[in-house]
Design a protein around this motif. Sequence first.
Motif, PDB file in Angstrom:
ATOM      1  N   GLY A 207     -21.703 -23.031  19.752  1.00  0.00           N
ATOM      2  CA  GLY A 207     -23.075 -22.861  20.221  1.00  0.00           C
ATOM      3  C   GLY A 207     -23.797 -21.705  19.574  1.00  0.00           C
ATOM      4  O   GLY A 207     -24.966 -21.817  19.187  1.00  0.00           O
ATOM      5  N   VAL A 208     -23.110 -20.569  19.427  1.00  0.00           N
ATOM      6  CA  VAL A 208     -23.726 -19.396  18.797  1.00  0.00           C
ATOM      7  C   VAL A 208     -24.125 -19.734  17.364  1.00  0.00           C
ATOM      8  O   VAL A 208     -25.227 -19.392  16.907  1.00  0.00           O
ATOM      9  CB  VAL A 208     -22.759 -18.195  18.830  1.00  0.00           C
ATOM     10  CG1 VAL A 208     -23.321 -17.043  18.010  1.00  0.00           C
ATOM     11  CG2 VAL A 208     -22.495 -17.765  20.264  1.00  0.00           C
ATOM     12  N   TYR A 209     -23.238 -20.430  16.657  1.00  0.00           N
ATOM     13  CA  TYR A 209     -23.526 -20.838  15.277  1.00  0.00           C
ATOM     14  C   TYR A 209     -24.725 -21.772  15.210  1.00  0.00           C
ATOM     15  O   TYR A 209     -25.628 -21.596  14.371  1.00  0.00           O
ATOM     16  CB  TYR A 209     -22.289 -21.522  14.678  1.00  0.00           C
ATOM     17  CG  TYR A 209     -22.563 -22.303  13.407  1.00  0.00           C
ATOM     18  CD1 TYR A 209     -22.824 -21.647  12.202  1.00  0.00           C
ATOM     19  CD2 TYR A 209     -22.575 -23.700  13.419  1.00  0.00           C
ATOM     20  CE1 TYR A 209     -23.083 -22.368  11.035  1.00  0.00           C
ATOM     21  CE2 TYR A 209     -22.830 -24.420  12.259  1.00  0.00           C
ATOM     22  CZ  TYR A 209     -23.081 -23.757  11.073  1.00  0.00           C
ATOM     23  OH  TYR A 209     -23.343 -24.473   9.928  1.00  0.00           O
ATOM     24  N   MET A 210     -24.766 -22.764  16.121  1.00  0.00           N
ATOM     25  CA  MET A 210     -25.862 -23.729  16.093  1.00  0.00           C
ATOM     26  C   MET A 210     -27.191 -23.098  16.518  1.00  0.00           C
ATOM     27  O   MET A 210     -28.246 -23.418  15.968  1.00  0.00           O
ATOM     28  CB  MET A 210     -25.548 -24.930  16.990  1.00  0.00           C
ATOM     29  CG  MET A 210     -24.558 -25.918  16.388  1.00  0.00           C
ATOM     30  SD  MET A 210     -24.991 -26.405  14.698  1.00  0.00           S
ATOM     31  CE  MET A 210     -26.668 -26.992  14.916  1.00  0.00           C
ATOM     32  N   GLU A 211     -27.136 -22.192  17.462  1.00  0.00           N
ATOM     33  CA  GLU A 211     -28.358 -21.500  17.883  1.00  0.00           C
ATOM     34  C   GLU A 211     -28.938 -20.698  16.723  1.00  0.00           C
ATOM     35  O   GLU A 211     -30.151 -20.730  16.469  1.00  0.00           O
ATOM     36  CB  GLU A 211     -28.048 -20.582  19.070  1.00  0.00           C
ATOM     37  CG  GLU A 211     -29.279 -19.923  19.664  1.00  0.00           C
ATOM     38  CD  GLU A 211     -28.977 -19.092  20.894  1.00  0.00           C
ATOM     39  OE1 GLU A 211     -29.892 -18.405  21.371  1.00  0.00           O
ATOM     40  OE2 GLU A 211     -27.823 -19.118  21.382  1.00  0.00           O
ATOM     41  N   GLN A 212     -28.085 -20.010  15.985  1.00  0.00           N
ATOM     42  CA  GLN A 212     -28.531 -19.229  14.833  1.00  0.00           C
ATOM     43  C   GLN A 212     -29.012 -20.142  13.706  1.00  0.00           C
ATOM     44  O   GLN A 212     -29.995 -19.840  13.022  1.00  0.00           O
ATOM     45  CB  GLN A 212     -27.394 -18.340  14.343  1.00  0.00           C
ATOM     46  CG  GLN A 212     -27.014 -17.233  15.307  1.00  0.00           C
ATOM     47  CD  GLN A 212     -25.779 -16.469  14.872  1.00  0.00           C
ATOM     48  OE1 GLN A 212     -25.022 -16.918  14.007  1.00  0.00           O
ATOM     49  NE2 GLN A 212     -25.551 -15.309  15.479  1.00  0.00           N
TER      50      GLN A 212
ATOM     51  N   THR B 151      -9.467 -24.612  34.268  1.00  0.00           N
ATOM     52  CA  THR B 151      -9.117 -25.100  32.930  1.00  0.00           C
ATOM     53  C   THR B 151     -10.265 -25.894  32.327  1.00  0.00           C
ATOM     54  O   THR B 151     -10.647 -25.688  31.167  1.00  0.00           O
ATOM     55  CB  THR B 151      -7.854 -25.983  32.989  1.00  0.00           C
ATOM     56  OG1 THR B 151      -6.770 -25.221  33.509  1.00  0.00           O
ATOM     57  CG2 THR B 151      -7.495 -26.506  31.600  1.00  0.00           C
ATOM     58  N   HIS B 152     -10.837 -26.794  33.116  1.00  0.00           N
ATOM     59  CA  HIS B 152     -11.976 -27.603  32.685  1.00  0.00           C
ATOM     60  C   HIS B 152     -13.129 -26.705  32.262  1.00  0.00           C
ATOM     61  O   HIS B 152     -13.750 -26.896  31.207  1.00  0.00           O
ATOM     62  CB  HIS B 152     -12.391 -28.514  33.852  1.00  0.00           C
ATOM     63  CG  HIS B 152     -13.431 -29.517  33.504  1.00  0.00           C
ATOM     64  ND1 HIS B 152     -14.293 -30.067  34.448  1.00  0.00           N
ATOM     65  CD2 HIS B 152     -13.779 -30.098  32.325  1.00  0.00           C
ATOM     66  CE1 HIS B 152     -15.086 -30.921  33.856  1.00  0.00           C
ATOM     67  NE2 HIS B 152     -14.804 -30.961  32.571  1.00  0.00           N
ATOM     68  N   LEU B 153     -13.414 -25.698  33.075  1.00  0.00           N
ATOM     69  CA  LEU B 153     -14.504 -24.769  32.805  1.00  0.00           C
ATOM     70  C   LEU B 153     -14.237 -23.949  31.543  1.00  0.00           C
ATOM     71  O   LEU B 153     -15.107 -23.838  30.664  1.00  0.00           O
ATOM     72  CB  LEU B 153     -14.689 -23.835  34.004  1.00  0.00           C
ATOM     73  CG  LEU B 153     -15.714 -22.705  33.847  1.00  0.00           C
ATOM     74  CD1 LEU B 153     -17.120 -23.258  33.650  1.00  0.00           C
ATOM     75  CD2 LEU B 153     -15.668 -21.777  35.065  1.00  0.00           C
TER      76      LEU B 153
ATOM     77  N   MET C  33     -16.464 -24.086  28.096  1.00  0.00           N
ATOM     78  CA  MET C  33     -17.269 -22.916  27.759  1.00  0.00           C
ATOM     79  C   MET C  33     -16.771 -22.216  26.496  1.00  0.00           C
ATOM     80  O   MET C  33     -17.572 -21.690  25.718  1.00  0.00           O
ATOM     81  CB  MET C  33     -17.319 -21.934  28.941  1.00  0.00           C
ATOM     82  CG  MET C  33     -18.087 -22.463  30.140  1.00  0.00           C
ATOM     83  SD  MET C  33     -19.834 -22.902  29.766  1.00  0.00           S
ATOM     84  CE  MET C  33     -19.720 -24.689  29.487  1.00  0.00           C
ATOM     85  N   PHE C  34     -15.460 -22.224  26.269  1.00  0.00           N
ATOM     86  CA  PHE C  34     -14.948 -21.620  25.043  1.00  0.00           C
ATOM     87  C   PHE C  34     -15.394 -22.444  23.829  1.00  0.00           C
ATOM     88  O   PHE C  34     -15.803 -21.879  22.800  1.00  0.00           O
ATOM     89  CB  PHE C  34     -13.413 -21.533  25.074  1.00  0.00           C
ATOM     90  CG  PHE C  34     -12.835 -20.983  23.802  1.00  0.00           C
ATOM     91  CD1 PHE C  34     -12.920 -19.627  23.521  1.00  0.00           C
ATOM     92  CD2 PHE C  34     -12.237 -21.822  22.869  1.00  0.00           C
ATOM     93  CE1 PHE C  34     -12.399 -19.106  22.341  1.00  0.00           C
ATOM     94  CE2 PHE C  34     -11.720 -21.316  21.683  1.00  0.00           C
ATOM     95  CZ  PHE C  34     -11.803 -19.951  21.418  1.00  0.00           C
TER      96      PHE C  34
END
Length: 199
Positions: free
Chosen positions: A67-72, A54-56, A60-61
């Motif tokens: 993360g994808v948005y910030m990387e772009q 659950t923690h993981l 990660m979700f």
Amino acid sequence: MITYIIIGITVVLSFICFGNRELFMKLAFIPYRTVKNHEWYRLVTHGFIHADMTHLLVNMFTFWSFGVYMEQTFKYMGFGNGAYLALYFGGMIIASVYDLIKHRNDPYYISIGASGAVSAVLFSSIFFDPWGKILFFAVLPIPGILFGVLYLIYCQYMARKAGDNINHNAHFYGAVYGFIFPMLLEPSLLDMFLSHFGL
């Protein structure tokens, strides 16, 4: 791509550590050992292991979601991969400093998980898009800026209350770092943020 690489490494190491207590203890953030034995690597490695599925999955979700948005965004703005890595791992390290100082003489204190780094990424996304919707309690969509304020208040309240085995201080300091980080890269971005509020 970096987001997916970090998620992949984190998932693999977390799964390995679920069944390997020795490796778990080697990678976990234990302030006492970090200071006494100069095991500074723990400030980073603890972010790659988690307490349970659950923690993981939650970490990660959330990381994938923002993360994808910030990387772009960083790539589009010309900051590049280095800045994105500095956001993630910088958040991980900064989020641990409070506990490093507070628990440096406590050999039994342990902290794990990528929550500080994930909070940093989440709050950077709020900085760039304060009116973007974020699901409050994973159900109610509210503006990111409102979510951010409520999140920080909640973290401070729960940190003082304690007792739930969640490192709320790491969430708080990671979030603050993530919000400030874009302005460290380019101070003029403050004007961009304020413009979202007609200032």
